[in-house]
Design a protein around this motif. Structure first.
Motif, PDB file in Angstrom:
ATOM      1  N   PHE A   1       0.611   3.829  -3.080  1.00  0.00           N
ATOM      2  CA  PHE A   1       0.115   5.184  -2.795  1.00  0.00           C
ATOM      3  C   PHE A   1       1.205   6.223  -3.084  1.00  0.00           C
ATOM      4  O   PHE A   1       0.959   7.222  -3.767  1.00  0.00           O
ATOM      5  CB  PHE A   1      -0.295   5.313  -1.313  1.00  0.00           C
TER       6      PHE A   1
ATOM      7  N   GLY B   1     -11.460   1.814   4.223  1.00  0.00           N
ATOM      8  CA  GLY B   1     -10.210   2.525   4.541  1.00  0.00           C
ATOM      9  C   GLY B   1      -9.878   2.518   6.022  1.00  0.00           C
ATOM     10  O   GLY B   1      -8.804   2.946   6.424  1.00  0.00           O
TER      11      GLY B   1
ATOM     12  N   ARG C   1     -13.186   4.956  -4.126  1.00  0.00           N
ATOM     13  CA  ARG C   1     -13.458   3.883  -3.163  1.00  0.00           C
ATOM     14  C   ARG C   1     -13.751   2.583  -3.901  1.00  0.00           C
ATOM     15  O   ARG C   1     -14.508   2.559  -4.870  1.00  0.00           O
ATOM     16  CB  ARG C   1     -14.660   4.245  -2.283  1.00  0.00           C
TER      17      ARG C   1
ATOM     18  N   VAL D   1       0.825  -1.207   0.000  1.00  0.00           N
ATOM     19  CA  VAL D   1       0.000   0.000   0.000  1.00  0.00           C
ATOM     20  C   VAL D   1       0.862   1.261   0.000  1.00  0.00           C
ATOM     21  O   VAL D   1       0.576   2.198  -0.756  1.00  0.00           O
ATOM     22  CB  VAL D   1      -1.016  -0.050   1.169  1.00  0.00           C
TER      23      VAL D   1
ATOM     24  N   THR E   1      -4.458   2.778  10.127  1.00  0.00           N
ATOM     25  CA  THR E   1      -5.488   2.548   9.106  1.00  0.00           C
ATOM     26  C   THR E   1      -4.978   2.986   7.728  1.00  0.00           C
ATOM     27  O   THR E   1      -4.080   3.827   7.603  1.00  0.00           O
ATOM     28  CB  THR E   1      -6.799   3.311   9.404  1.00  0.00           C
ATOM     29  N   VAL E   2      -5.591   2.399   6.715  1.00  0.00           N
ATOM     30  CA  VAL E   2      -5.238   2.754   5.333  1.00  0.00           C
ATOM     31  C   VAL E   2      -5.583   4.231   5.084  1.00  0.00           C
ATOM     32  O   VAL E   2      -4.836   4.947   4.416  1.00  0.00           O
ATOM     33  CB  VAL E   2      -5.965   1.806   4.349  1.00  0.00           C
ATOM     34  N   ASN E   3      -6.691   4.698   5.664  1.00  0.00           N
ATOM     35  CA  ASN E   3      -7.035   6.126   5.528  1.00  0.00           C
ATOM     36  C   ASN E   3      -5.949   7.019   6.129  1.00  0.00           C
ATOM     37  O   ASN E   3      -5.620   8.075   5.575  1.00  0.00           O
ATOM     38  CB  ASN E   3      -8.370   6.423   6.232  1.00  0.00           C
TER      39      ASN E   3
ATOM     40  N   PHE F   1      -3.037   7.119   3.836  1.00  0.00           N
ATOM     41  CA  PHE F   1      -3.379   8.000   2.707  1.00  0.00           C
ATOM     42  C   PHE F   1      -3.127   9.450   3.106  1.00  0.00           C
ATOM     43  O   PHE F   1      -2.469  10.209   2.390  1.00  0.00           O
ATOM     44  CB  PHE F   1      -4.845   7.792   2.299  1.00  0.00           C
TER      45      PHE F   1
ATOM     46  N   THR G   1      -7.156   4.326  -5.545  1.00  0.00           N
ATOM     47  CA  THR G   1      -8.351   3.724  -4.955  1.00  0.00           C
ATOM     48  C   THR G   1      -8.038   3.153  -3.576  1.00  0.00           C
ATOM     49  O   THR G   1      -7.023   2.501  -3.406  1.00  0.00           O
ATOM     50  CB  THR G   1      -8.850   2.563  -5.864  1.00  0.00           C
ATOM     51  N   ILE G   2      -8.923   3.447  -2.632  1.00  0.00           N
ATOM     52  CA  ILE G   2      -8.849   2.791  -1.324  1.00  0.00           C
ATOM     53  C   ILE G   2      -9.938   1.727  -1.288  1.00  0.00           C
ATOM     54  O   ILE G   2     -11.108   2.030  -1.489  1.00  0.00           O
ATOM     55  CB  ILE G   2      -9.070   3.801  -0.166  1.00  0.00           C
ATOM     56  N   ASP G   3      -9.522   0.470  -1.077  1.00  0.00           N
ATOM     57  CA  ASP G   3     -10.504  -0.611  -1.001  1.00  0.00           C
ATOM     58  C   ASP G   3     -11.184  -0.599   0.359  1.00  0.00           C
ATOM     59  O   ASP G   3     -10.609  -0.137   1.344  1.00  0.00           O
ATOM     60  CB  ASP G   3      -9.808  -1.962  -1.206  1.00  0.00           C
TER      61      ASP G   3
ATOM     62  N   PRO H   1      -9.436  10.154  -2.796  1.00  0.00           N
ATOM     63  CA  PRO H   1      -9.323   8.759  -3.234  1.00  0.00           C
ATOM     64  C   PRO H   1     -10.640   8.228  -3.783  1.00  0.00           C
ATOM     65  O   PRO H   1     -11.711   8.639  -3.333  1.00  0.00           O
ATOM     66  CB  PRO H   1      -8.956   8.023  -1.941  1.00  0.00           C
TER      67      PRO H   1
END
Ligand SMILES: NC(=O)c1ccc[n+]([C@@H]2O[C@H](COP(=O)([O-])OP(=O)(O)OC[C@H]3O[C@@H](n4cnc5c(N)ncnc54)[C@H](O)[C@@H]3O)[C@@H](O)[C@H]2O)c1
Length: 313
Positions: free
Chosen positions: A190, A206, A263, A186, A243-245, A248, A201-203, A261
């Protein structure tokens, strides 16, 4: 010490080679360059271009070098590939690994250090951070092949006296990570897309979290395992879920990325929240992570910026 690093042309293995060379060890690399790159390999470490599935070739390299330690990083390392082709995953990760172990026994290698996974072994963990005794229930053939090899290591120790240390890594990021690869990378994906101003894209929502560890810290754990941790299995991790968020947002600031991003859906087999307790590694390897997330992300963004400007020059 004389050390052979399998997979030493890859992302993590090449940093381990650098750390061993810097510490003054005599290092060689065995790699088939399927995902690794020749220019990742430290110029002080000769490269033997060999496939671990070729027993005779593996035997020949180990017999000629007679290393004290074999550090085994060569692997089919992608979860989606293991789902698409579990037979190939097992061929490289189990049969190829066994070829390495046989050659180690035949040539009186003292110890094997193995790069296993913490992220792909436990499924959705019951407790976060999970420790090494958490029940094993992999969601992918990759997690299963890694765990199978851990079991073989214990068997070879009991039966042939071949010592081992297993390092179960968290999600590793940093320089030389392949940003074309589809999964699990990731930060590399990113960072590289943000630098180029491309949409990303965030799967899922996030808020799924991962334990993100800088590759420099992983290299130091492999240094510690040369002398310590015999017979042990250790999380090499931060213990902190991110977290992925969050990733980001932090990377967007570093790269001055302005796009929102897109989704995407949840990916099959993804866990929602994971982090790995590293108390045992602190106590028995004397290792702990030193590179904070902000610093690690900045180093990684600097690396990708440089790579991308070289590619476009
Ligand atoms: N990247 C992570 O976050 C992570 C997490 C947990 C465990 N690991 C493990 O760490 C190790 C290194 O992973 P990486 O992310 O650097 O991946 P990578 O793909 O960059 O490195 C793997 C290396 O092994 C080599 N290789 C693959 N198949 C081979 C074969 N048949 N014969 C000889 N060499 C072969 C590749 O050319 C490459 O250089 C792997 O064992 C992986 O399972 C990685």
């Amino acid at each position: 010490m004389k050390i052979l690093v399998t997979g030493g042309a890859g992302f993590i293995g090449s940093h381990v080679v650098d750390a061993y060379v810097t510490a003054g060890h005599d290092v060689a690399v065995l790699d088939n360059l399927s995902t690794g790159r020749e220019d990742n390999v430290n110029s002080n470490a000769p490269l033997h271009r060999v496939d671990v599935t070729n027993l005779a070739a593996v035997q020949q390299v180990i017999a000629s070098l007679r290393p004290d330690v074999v550090n085994h990083h060569a692997a089919q390392s992608e979860v989606p590939k293991s789902v698409a082709d579990p037979g190939y995953d097992a061929l490289v990760n189990v049969v190829g690994g066994l070829n390495v172990l046989r050659a180690c026994v035949d040539n009186a290698v003292r110890k094997v250090i193995f790069s296993s996974t913490g992220g792909a072994l436990y499924g959705e963990p019951d407790i976060v951070p999970a420790d090494e005794d958490h029940p094993i229930r992999p969601l992918s053939p990759y997690g299963t092949s890694k765990f199978a090899f851990e079991q073989y290591l214990a068997t070879f120790d009991r039966t042939f006296g071949l010592r081992f240390t297993t390092l179960r890594y968290a999600n590793v990021y940093g320089a030389r990570q392949d940003f074309f690869a589809e999964e699990g990378r990731v930060v590399a994906i990113f960072a590289s897309r943000m630098i180029e101003g491309k949409p990303l894209t965030i799967d899922w929502d996030g808020n799924q979290s991962r334990d993100m560890l800088h590759v420099g810290d992983v290299a130091m754990a492999n240094l510690a395992a040369l002398e310590k941790g015999d017979g042990g299995t250790f999380h090499i991790s931060t213990g902190i879920p991110v977290t992925v968020n969050d990733l980001f947002r932090k990377l967007a600031i570093l790269t001055e990325y302005k796009l929102e991003p897109q989704r995407g859906p949840q990916r099959k087999g993804d866990v929602y929240r994971i982090a790995l307790d590293n108390t045992r590694a602190k106590e028995r390897l004397g290792w702990e992570p030193r590179i904070h997330l902000e610093e690690g992300l900045r180093l990684t963004v600097d690396y990708f910026r440089d790579q991308i400007s070289r590619l476009s020059a």
